[in-house]
Structures are given as C-alpha cells and as structure tokens.
Scaffold this motif. Structure first.
Motif, PDB file in Angstrom:
ATOM      1  N   SER A 131       0.827  -1.208   0.000  1.00 61.15           N
ATOM      2  CA  SER A 131       0.000   0.000   0.000  1.00 61.15           C
ATOM      3  C   SER A 131       0.858   1.253   0.000  1.00 61.15           C
ATOM      4  O   SER A 131       0.409   2.315  -0.440  1.00 61.15           O
ATOM      5  N   SER A 132       2.088   1.139   0.493  1.00 62.06           N
ATOM      6  CA  SER A 132       3.038   2.245   0.467  1.00 62.06           C
ATOM      7  C   SER A 132       4.376   1.731  -0.050  1.00 62.06           C
ATOM      8  O   SER A 132       4.836   0.663   0.359  1.00 62.06           O
ATOM      9  N   ASN A 133       4.966   2.509  -0.937  1.00 56.14           N
ATOM     10  CA  ASN A 133       6.278   2.157  -1.483  1.00 56.14           C
ATOM     11  C   ASN A 133       7.298   3.173  -1.008  1.00 56.14           C
ATOM     12  O   ASN A 133       7.004   4.358  -0.851  1.00 56.14           O
ATOM     13  N   TYR A 134       8.523   2.702  -0.799  1.00 57.04           N
ATOM     14  CA  TYR A 134       9.555   3.544  -0.209  1.00 57.04           C
ATOM     15  C   TYR A 134      10.635   3.907  -1.230  1.00 57.04           C
ATOM     16  O   TYR A 134      11.014   3.100  -2.070  1.00 57.04           O
ATOM     17  N   GLU A 135      11.085   5.128  -1.126  1.00 59.20           N
ATOM     18  CA  GLU A 135      12.217   5.600  -1.919  1.00 59.20           C
ATOM     19  C   GLU A 135      12.928   6.672  -1.114  1.00 59.20           C
ATOM     20  O   GLU A 135      12.405   7.141  -0.096  1.00 59.20           O
ATOM     21  N   LYS A 136      14.116   7.060  -1.540  1.00 60.16           N
ATOM     22  CA  LYS A 136      14.863   8.082  -0.807  1.00 60.16           C
ATOM     23  C   LYS A 136      14.715   9.436  -1.479  1.00 60.16           C
ATOM     24  O   LYS A 136      14.703   9.528  -2.704  1.00 60.16           O
ATOM     25  N   ASN A 137      14.573  10.483  -0.660  1.00 64.00           N
ATOM     26  CA  ASN A 137      14.472  11.823  -1.212  1.00 64.00           C
ATOM     27  C   ASN A 137      15.868  12.391  -1.444  1.00 64.00           C
ATOM     28  O   ASN A 137      16.882  11.700  -1.304  1.00 64.00           O
ATOM     29  N   SER A 138      15.935  13.671  -1.780  1.00 67.59           N
ATOM     30  CA  SER A 138      17.218  14.300  -2.110  1.00 67.59           C
ATOM     31  C   SER A 138      18.174  14.351  -0.923  1.00 67.59           C
ATOM     32  O   SER A 138      19.382  14.512  -1.094  1.00 67.59           O
ATOM     33  N   ASP A 139      17.629  14.214   0.300  1.00 69.03           N
ATOM     34  CA  ASP A 139      18.465  14.197   1.499  1.00 69.03           C
ATOM     35  C   ASP A 139      18.802  12.774   1.939  1.00 69.03           C
ATOM     36  O   ASP A 139      19.293  12.563   3.051  1.00 69.03           O
ATOM     37  N   SER A 140      18.500  11.800   1.059  1.00 67.73           N
ATOM     38  CA  SER A 140      18.759  10.376   1.327  1.00 67.73           C
ATOM     39  C   SER A 140      17.954   9.840   2.507  1.00 67.73           C
ATOM     40  O   SER A 140      18.362   8.877   3.169  1.00 67.73           O
ATOM     41  N   ILE A 141      16.814  10.467   2.769  1.00 63.19           N
ATOM     42  CA  ILE A 141      15.914   9.989   3.819  1.00 63.19           C
ATOM     43  C   ILE A 141      14.800   9.172   3.161  1.00 63.19           C
ATOM     44  O   ILE A 141      14.162   9.652   2.213  1.00 63.19           O
ATOM     45  N   PRO A 142      14.554   7.935   3.615  1.00 61.15           N
ATOM     46  CA  PRO A 142      13.449   7.152   3.050  1.00 61.15           C
ATOM     47  C   PRO A 142      12.110   7.858   3.248  1.00 61.15           C
ATOM     48  O   PRO A 142      11.823   8.361   4.339  1.00 61.15           O
ATOM     49  N   ILE A 143      11.321   7.916   2.188  1.00 59.46           N
ATOM     50  CA  ILE A 143       9.985   8.490   2.255  1.00 59.46           C
ATOM     51  C   ILE A 143       9.000   7.484   1.665  1.00 59.46           C
ATOM     52  O   ILE A 143       9.383   6.581   0.916  1.00 59.46           O
ATOM     53  N   SER A 144       7.727   7.639   2.001  1.00 56.39           N
ATOM     54  CA  SER A 144       6.706   6.700   1.532  1.00 56.39           C
ATOM     55  C   SER A 144       5.766   7.378   0.543  1.00 56.39           C
ATOM     56  O   SER A 144       5.453   8.569   0.679  1.00 56.39           O
ATOM     57  N   ALA A 202       6.108   3.210  13.796  1.00 48.54           N
ATOM     58  CA  ALA A 202       7.250   2.610  13.083  1.00 48.54           C
ATOM     59  C   ALA A 202       7.122   2.772  11.573  1.00 48.54           C
ATOM     60  O   ALA A 202       7.339   1.835  10.813  1.00 48.54           O
ATOM     61  N   ALA A 203       6.779   3.972  11.144  1.00 51.37           N
ATOM     62  CA  ALA A 203       6.494   4.230   9.732  1.00 51.37           C
ATOM     63  C   ALA A 203       7.676   4.871   9.011  1.00 51.37           C
ATOM     64  O   ALA A 203       8.607   5.388   9.631  1.00 51.37           O
ATOM     65  N   VAL A 204       7.598   4.827   7.695  1.00 51.33           N
ATOM     66  CA  VAL A 204       8.442   5.648   6.832  1.00 51.33           C
ATOM     67  C   VAL A 204       7.619   6.891   6.493  1.00 51.33           C
ATOM     68  O   VAL A 204       6.479   6.779   6.046  1.00 51.33           O
ATOM     69  N   PRO A 205       8.152   8.086   6.702  1.00 53.56           N
ATOM     70  CA  PRO A 205       7.338   9.304   6.642  1.00 53.56           C
ATOM     71  C   PRO A 205       6.927   9.730   5.240  1.00 53.56           C
ATOM     72  O   PRO A 205       7.519   9.319   4.243  1.00 53.56           O
ATOM     73  N   ASP A 206       5.917  10.587   5.216  1.00 52.40           N
ATOM     74  CA  ASP A 206       5.427  11.220   3.990  1.00 52.40           C
ATOM     75  C   ASP A 206       5.520  12.733   4.201  1.00 52.40           C
ATOM     76  O   ASP A 206       4.881  13.281   5.092  1.00 52.40           O
ATOM     77  N   ASP A 227      15.719  -0.927  12.979  1.00 45.08           N
ATOM     78  CA  ASP A 227      16.663  -0.951  11.856  1.00 45.08           C
ATOM     79  C   ASP A 227      15.992  -1.400  10.565  1.00 45.08           C
ATOM     80  O   ASP A 227      16.649  -1.724   9.585  1.00 45.08           O
ATOM     81  N   GLU A 228      14.646  -1.427  10.576  1.00 40.23           N
ATOM     82  CA  GLU A 228      13.901  -1.770   9.359  1.00 40.23           C
ATOM     83  C   GLU A 228      13.312  -0.519   8.715  1.00 40.23           C
ATOM     84  O   GLU A 228      13.584  -0.210   7.558  1.00 40.23           O
ATOM     85  N   ASN A 229      12.483   0.207   9.445  1.00 36.16           N
ATOM     86  CA  ASN A 229      12.020   1.530   9.022  1.00 36.16           C
ATOM     87  C   ASN A 229      12.736   2.541   9.915  1.00 36.16           C
ATOM     88  O   ASN A 229      12.383   2.687  11.088  1.00 36.16           O
ATOM     89  N   PRO A 230      13.731   3.226   9.394  1.00 40.06           N
ATOM     90  CA  PRO A 230      14.642   4.004  10.244  1.00 40.06           C
ATOM     91  C   PRO A 230      13.946   5.009  11.155  1.00 40.06           C
ATOM     92  O   PRO A 230      13.075   5.769  10.719  1.00 40.06           O
ATOM     93  N   TYR A 231      14.350   4.987  12.410  1.00 39.44           N
ATOM     94  CA  TYR A 231      13.863   5.935  13.416  1.00 39.44           C
ATOM     95  C   TYR A 231      14.102   7.373  12.973  1.00 39.44           C
ATOM     96  O   TYR A 231      13.292   8.266  13.255  1.00 39.44           O
ATOM     97  N   ALA A 232      15.181   7.599  12.234  1.00 33.81           N
ATOM     98  CA  ALA A 232      15.529   8.955  11.796  1.00 33.81           C
ATOM     99  C   ALA A 232      14.447   9.587  10.947  1.00 33.81           C
ATOM    100  O   ALA A 232      14.303  10.813  10.917  1.00 33.81           O
ATOM    101  N   GLY A 233      13.651   8.772  10.263  1.00 32.44           N
ATOM    102  CA  GLY A 233      12.569   9.322   9.440  1.00 32.44           C
ATOM    103  C   GLY A 233      11.513  10.021  10.275  1.00 32.44           C
ATOM    104  O   GLY A 233      11.031  11.099   9.914  1.00 32.44           O
ATOM    105  N   SER A 234      11.154   9.425  11.401  1.00 33.59           N
ATOM    106  CA  SER A 234      10.170  10.061  12.290  1.00 33.59           C
ATOM    107  C   SER A 234      10.753  11.310  12.936  1.00 33.59           C
ATOM    108  O   SER A 234      10.044  12.303  13.140  1.00 33.59           O
TER     109      SER A 234
END
Length: 279
Positions: A131-144, A202-206, A227-234
């Motif tokens: 339902s959500s796909n992940y990719e990295k933005n220009s700051d190399s942070i995973p986004i959904s 425990a999400a990957v942010p939007d 270490d699966e959906n990085p804490y840094a995203g939240s």
C-alpha cells in the motif's frame, strides 16, 4: 523608568517562553522494555479475540478490489454518532483472504473493555500488494508514497459513511503499524481535511503535504532501535512539523521494529488519545 521597562521586558519574555512551552509539540522518551514473556502474553491476549464481529465486505472500483472488514459499535444506535477508525496492516499481511489484515491494531477494538468504552466503527482494508512504497528523497531519507489502491480508499470510506449515517464525520481516525503506519500518513497527506487524527507507528514518513499537516493531530510512535524503518525518518518529520502544536512524538528507547506495538496492545492509551480528538 529604565528599571521598570527592563522588568516589563523580562516578564513579557518569561510569559512568551511559558506559553510556547505549554502549547509546543510534545516529545517524550520512554524506557519501556519488552521481555519474551510479555511479548508472548500480550500478543496471545489480542490474538485470542473472536473476530466474527468484523463483517467481511469487498470494495470494487474498475480494476481495483479491496477486501475489508467492518466492525460496528457494540450498542449501535441511530440516535448517537460514533467515530470511525481505519486500521492499516503491515507488509506481512498483504493478500486477499480478507482475514490476515486483522493484525493487533485492528483487534484491540475487540477487547471487551475497549469495545464497551470506546464504541466506534472500524474499517480494516487488506491490500493485495504494497500500500506504500519507499524511496529516498534528495536528502537520502526514506519516504513513503501511496499505491493506487490507497487513493481508492477515499471512495470506500465515503461509501461506508453513506451506508451508516450515524458515523461522526468530525471523528475519523487513522492508525497503522510499519507499512500501515506509512499508509496512514499517506492518506492524511492526500486528504488532510477528512481526518481528525492519526497514530503512525514505526512508519516511513510522507513529507508531501507538510503545510496542511501543520495543524493536524498526529501521534508518531517509533522504536529508537528500529533498523527496518529508520527511526531517523520520524525524527525528521517531527522536526519539519515544528509549528504543529498538536503533534506528539513518542520514542521507545529500548524497542525495535518487531516489538514496538507490544506495550500498546493491552492498554487503552491509543483509543483514549484518538477519542479526544476532533477536526
């Protein structure tokens, strides 16, 4: 005169800082731990609940089919308005059996004390692919980013609202874990005026609609050891929404991706927080 002005300035500065503190975001750290016995017991309590109350339904629109389960309030009455909760499953529950999506955050609404005290409608959709796909933005942070099926959910929700006119449209809530937490954020970004609050665990942010999210009721929950959906995203989402005074960010310092939900399964903390929120 100079002294008076200085005192007035200090008083104004103190009051300003106090007001900002009172109405600022809430960021908390919990030293919660989950041992193997607690993990097993909490999951057993929730998994043992009878799910027959969740009626099987299916939403069809052109080439999209979304099986879903619907729970109605225990004492359902047309003379009363009830909140609507939409729960989103994680990636291990992908399928079309209309069964496996009833993970713990869907089942908590069946716990006798919750079903009695926090009466509501609950929709639990199931996705046949991510339902959500992940990719990295220009700051190399995973986004959904949401799938096509997530956009169709808005019509599914509208259909349920038409069928049950006693749904309180000012109290529609989103909750999800892992991929489901990401999907909850996706839907809030897509239609922020539709929903009263979201609990995202425990999400990957939007980050797609931050301006609109600046006044929404948002509760982010994440394990610092995830270490699966990085804490840094939240952390990044919390920082980007620094102007949102209705946002809560709870960090569980000792927990990881797989045990983050355990502390919330046998308490009323999440239902209580949601039910206090309105558009």
């Amino acid at each position: 005169m100079h002294k008076t002005n200085s005192k007035q300035i200090l008083v104004i500065l103190f009051l300003t800082l106090t007001v900002n503190f009172i109405f600022a975001q809430k960021k908390e750290f919990r030293e919660t731990t989950v041992d193997s016995l607690t993990f097993a017991n909490n999951r057993k309590i929730v998994n043992s609940l009878n799910t027959d109350g969740f009626v099987k339904k299916i939403f069809i629109k052109e080439d999209i089919q979304i099986p879903y389960r619907l729970l109605t309030p225990k004492d359902n009455s047309n003379k009363q308005k009830y909140p609507l909760v939409i729960t989103f499953h994680n990636s291990t529950r992908i399928g079309n059996d209309n069964e496996n999506q009833l993970e713990p955050f869907a089942k908590i609404w069946l716990r006798p004390e919750i079903y009695t005290q926090y009466q509501c409608y609950v929709i639990a959709p199931q996705f046949s692919k991510r339902s959500s796909n992940y990719e990295k933005n220009s700051d190399s942070i995973p986004i959904s980013k949401p799938s096509k099926d997530v956009f169709a959910l808005l019509e599914l929700i509208q259909n349920v609202e038409k069928e049950y006119s006693n749904i309180d449209t000012n109290r529609i809530y989103l909750i999800g874990y892992s991929m489901g937490g990401s999907t909850a954020q996706n839907l809030l970004n897509m239609a922020p005026d539709k929903f009263a609050a979201v609990v995202s665990v425990a999400a990957v942010p939007d980050f797609s609609n931050l301006k609109k999210l600046s006044s929404k009721n948002i509760w982010l929950i994440h394990g610092e050891k995830d270490d699966e959906n990085p804490y840094a995203g939240s952390v990044e989402l919390f920082n980007k929404l620094s102007s949102n005074k209705k946002m809560v960010f709870t960090t569980l310092n000792n927990l990881n991706h797989n045990n983050i939900i355990i502390p919330f399964l046998i308490t009323e903390e999440i239902p209580k927080w949601l039910f206090e929120k309105r558009k």
